[in-house]
Design an enzyme around this catalytic site. Structure first.
Site, PDB file in Angstrom:
ATOM      1  N   LYS A 212       0.852  -1.198   0.000  1.00  0.00           N
ATOM      2  CA  LYS A 212       0.000   0.000   0.000  1.00  0.00           C
ATOM      3  C   LYS A 212       0.884   1.244   0.000  1.00  0.00           C
ATOM      4  O   LYS A 212       1.914   1.276   0.692  1.00  0.00           O
ATOM      5  CB  LYS A 212      -0.912  -0.035   1.227  1.00  0.00           C
ATOM      6  CG  LYS A 212      -1.991   1.056   1.229  1.00  0.00           C
ATOM      7  CD  LYS A 212      -2.917   0.895   2.430  1.00  0.00           C
ATOM      8  CE  LYS A 212      -4.013   1.950   2.448  1.00  0.00           C
ATOM      9  NZ  LYS A 212      -4.933   1.784   3.593  1.00  0.00           N
TER      10      LYS A 212
ATOM     11  N   SER B 183     -10.017  -0.492   6.812  1.00  0.00           N
ATOM     12  CA  SER B 183      -9.423  -0.395   5.478  1.00  0.00           C
ATOM     13  C   SER B 183      -8.693  -1.618   4.963  1.00  0.00           C
ATOM     14  O   SER B 183      -8.310  -1.644   3.797  1.00  0.00           O
ATOM     15  CB  SER B 183      -8.465   0.790   5.423  1.00  0.00           C
ATOM     16  OG  SER B 183      -9.191   1.960   5.233  1.00  0.00           O
TER      17      SER B 183
ATOM     18  N   SER C 257      -9.772   1.716   2.552  1.00  0.00           N
ATOM     19  CA  SER C 257      -8.899   2.462   1.664  1.00  0.00           C
ATOM     20  C   SER C 257      -7.843   1.606   0.968  1.00  0.00           C
ATOM     21  O   SER C 257      -7.216   2.077   0.027  1.00  0.00           O
ATOM     22  CB  SER C 257      -8.203   3.589   2.440  1.00  0.00           C
ATOM     23  OG  SER C 257      -7.389   3.054   3.461  1.00  0.00           O
TER      24      SER C 257
HETATM   25  N1  GLN Z   1     -13.309   4.106   5.758  1.00  0.00           N
HETATM   26  C1  GLN Z   1     -12.743   4.596   6.984  1.00  0.00           C
HETATM   27  C2  GLN Z   1     -12.338   6.034   6.827  1.00  0.00           C
HETATM   28  O1  GLN Z   1     -12.566   6.587   5.791  1.00  0.00           O
HETATM   29  C3  GLN Z   1     -11.598   3.735   7.394  1.00  0.00           C
HETATM   30  C4  GLN Z   1     -10.377   4.015   6.634  1.00  0.00           C
HETATM   31  C5  GLN Z   1      -9.195   3.251   7.105  1.00  0.00           C
HETATM   32  O2  GLN Z   1      -9.316   2.265   7.829  1.00  0.00           O
HETATM   33  N2  GLN Z   1      -8.036   3.769   6.743  1.00  0.00           N
HETATM   34  O3  GLN Z   1     -11.819   6.631   7.730  1.00  0.00           O
END
Ligand code: GLN
Length: 485
Positions: free
Chosen positions: A76, A175, A151
């Site tokens: 990532k 995410s 994400s």
């Molecule tokens: N979807 C969540 C957010 O937008 C979690 C994102 C994540 O775990 N980085 O904060």
């Protein structure tokens, strides 16, 4: 089956027996990426030169004692990689090339894995659909009109379509798990503190964790074994021994006590998702587990709590991108104008929204009403889990309330987007380990089963997921990436 889709154990064996070389694996992965990247957009950078160099070096040095022998991986793009662009999906870091490797990268390199490139993501990890990437969205390998989740959407799509054998993601509120569910792969978020975050670009520091996305549970155990452990360079990493995760994959769960929170199986969860999860629970019962309904009384406040705490921490973490310390600078008439232009140009809408929300929540006069209150509710949510774990071994439910939704559906409606994290966020707030493992399809799209464990009991989580996987039908291969099978 394409080489890349084989398990790490099989690849390791074949490399050791000199049936295939590191260069064969590198070629197979690079070819696949080349074929699919235009369709799925899972990568932000492909490090072709580095890949070939590492493959040559691996073939020369031999890999017998290296457990991830030449296995192609995706990383990532918020994880620092020496000499390879690391943007965190943000234009403000569009020219940032770290001069050091994150500790997880050092460990994976030592284990012999070969990084193909950096995977696409929502900017700084803020999103649930990968539509917030500062560069381009990712498409779901099961259906290109659907999101891959976020994400870590690039990591999930790259693994699901067989471009790499495994990938690393990061999970702040879901995410790793939610994109794993949407793309039909395994995603493991370790306990907060289990894996070093040295070199991870921070989003919300009291929540961020790095973890693997893989094609099966055993691979997840292998990658976790490599990256877990205390790191003196990360003060939040825990001094807790790392057990032998592979040894926990016994296939045996007789007598296991499973708790199913009714709040995560009620309103707002798609009927198709619920049905697959109920079938999964039956399967666990069939393997000798007892399944009982429990309550997480404060779960209904989790999304609101998270969306105060995470943006508050983000607004502080992102202050460094000012065109001086970090960030692509846009010159202005004076210093303030330069800051203004740099941050206005460099950040996307969602990141700006979070910075504003977070700054507001932290401002004097509002701090007690919002930030402090959210911290208190966070404690209540953690206690909800603690009391369940006095009686039960694992908490099980859906990973996400829906399957992969259509691209564009929620992008202009942040609240609806935030609600997609309803099943993963309570677990993140409690800092617990959790895995998402595929549990079938609903209308042709994968459904994820979330298994949550006690702090530092990744072994337990892996054991249950593995037993479940061994007694489940494998998902078919997704075909949207071009159908390499
Ligand atoms: N979807 C969540 C957010 O937008 C979690 C994102 C994540 O775990 N980085 O904060």
């Amino acid at each position: 089956m394409s080489l890349i889709k084989e398990s790490i154990r099989d690849l390791h064996k074949r490399v050791i027996q000199k049936e295939i070389t590191a260069q064969d694996l590198a070629d197979a992965s690079l070819n696949c990426i080349q074929e699919m990247d235009g369709k799925l957009g899972a990568f932000l950078q492909v490090d072709e030169e580095g890949v070939r160099e590492r493959a040559r070096a691996l073939d020369e040095s031999g890999v017998a004692d290296r457990p991830l022998a030449a296995v192609p991986m995706g990383i990532k793009d918020n994880i620092s990689t020496r000499g390879v662009l690391t943007t965190a999906g943000s234009r403000i870091l569009g020219d940032y090339t770290p001069i050091y490797d994150a500790v997880v990268i050092e460990k994976l390199n030592d284990a012999g894995a070969n990084m193909m490139g950096k995977t696409n993501m929502d900017e700084f990890g803020m999103g649930s659909s990968n539509e917030n990437s500062g560069f381009h969205p990712v498409r779901n390998p099961w259906n290109p009109d659907r999101v891959p989740g976020g994400s870590s959407g690039g990591s999930a799509a790259a693994v699901a379509s067989g471009q790499v054998t495994f990938a690393l993601g990061s999970d702040t509120g879901g995410s790793i798990r939610q994109p794993a569910a949407f793309c039909g792969v395994v995603g493991l978020k370790p306990t907060y503190g289990r894996v070093s975050r040295f070199g991870l670009i921070a989003f919300a520091s009291s929540l961020d964790q790095i973890g693997p996305l893989t094609r099966n549970v055993e691979d997840a155990a292998m990658v976790l074994s490599t990256i877990a452990g205390h790191d003196p360079k990360d003060s939040t990493s825990a001094k807790v021994d790392v057990p032998d995760y592979l040894a926990s994959l016994t296939g045996e769960i007789r007598g296991l006590k499973v708790a199913v929170p009714r709040e995560l199986m009620g309103e707002g969860i798609d009927a198709g998702v619920k049905q697959r999860v109920q079938e999964a629970l039956k399967r666990l019962e069939g393997l000798g587990a007892t399944v009982e309904e429990v309550s997480l009384p404060h779960a209904e406040y989790a999304v609101a709590t998270y969306y105060l705490l995470a943006p508050a921490e983000a607004s502080s973490n992102l202050a460094r991108y000012d065109g001086v310390r970090y960030g692509v600078r846009v010159e202005g008439d004076n210093l303030l104008d330069m800051f203004h232009r740099t941050r206005s140009t460099g950040f996307g809408d969602e990141v700006k929204r979070r910075i504003m929300l977070g700054t507001y929540a932290l401002s004097s006069g509002y701090y007690d009403a919002y930030y402090r209150k959210a911290q208190q509710v966070r404690t209540l949510i953690r206690q909800d889990f603690e009391s369940i774990f006095q009686t039960y071994d694992v908490v099980v439910g859906p990973t996400a309330p829906t399957t992969a939704f259509p691209m564009g559906e929620k992008v202009d409606d942040p609240l609806t987007m935030y609600l997609n994290d309803i099943c993963t966020i309570p677990v993140s707030l409690a800092g617990l380990p959790a895995i998402s493992v595929p549990c079938g399809l609903s209308d042709g799209l994968p459904v994820g089963l979330q298994i949550v464990g006690k702090p530092f009991d990744e072994s337990g989580v892996l054991r249950v997921a593995h037993a479940f996987e061994q007694h489940s039908e494998r998902l078919p291969e997704p075909q949207a990436g071009g159908g390499v099978s």
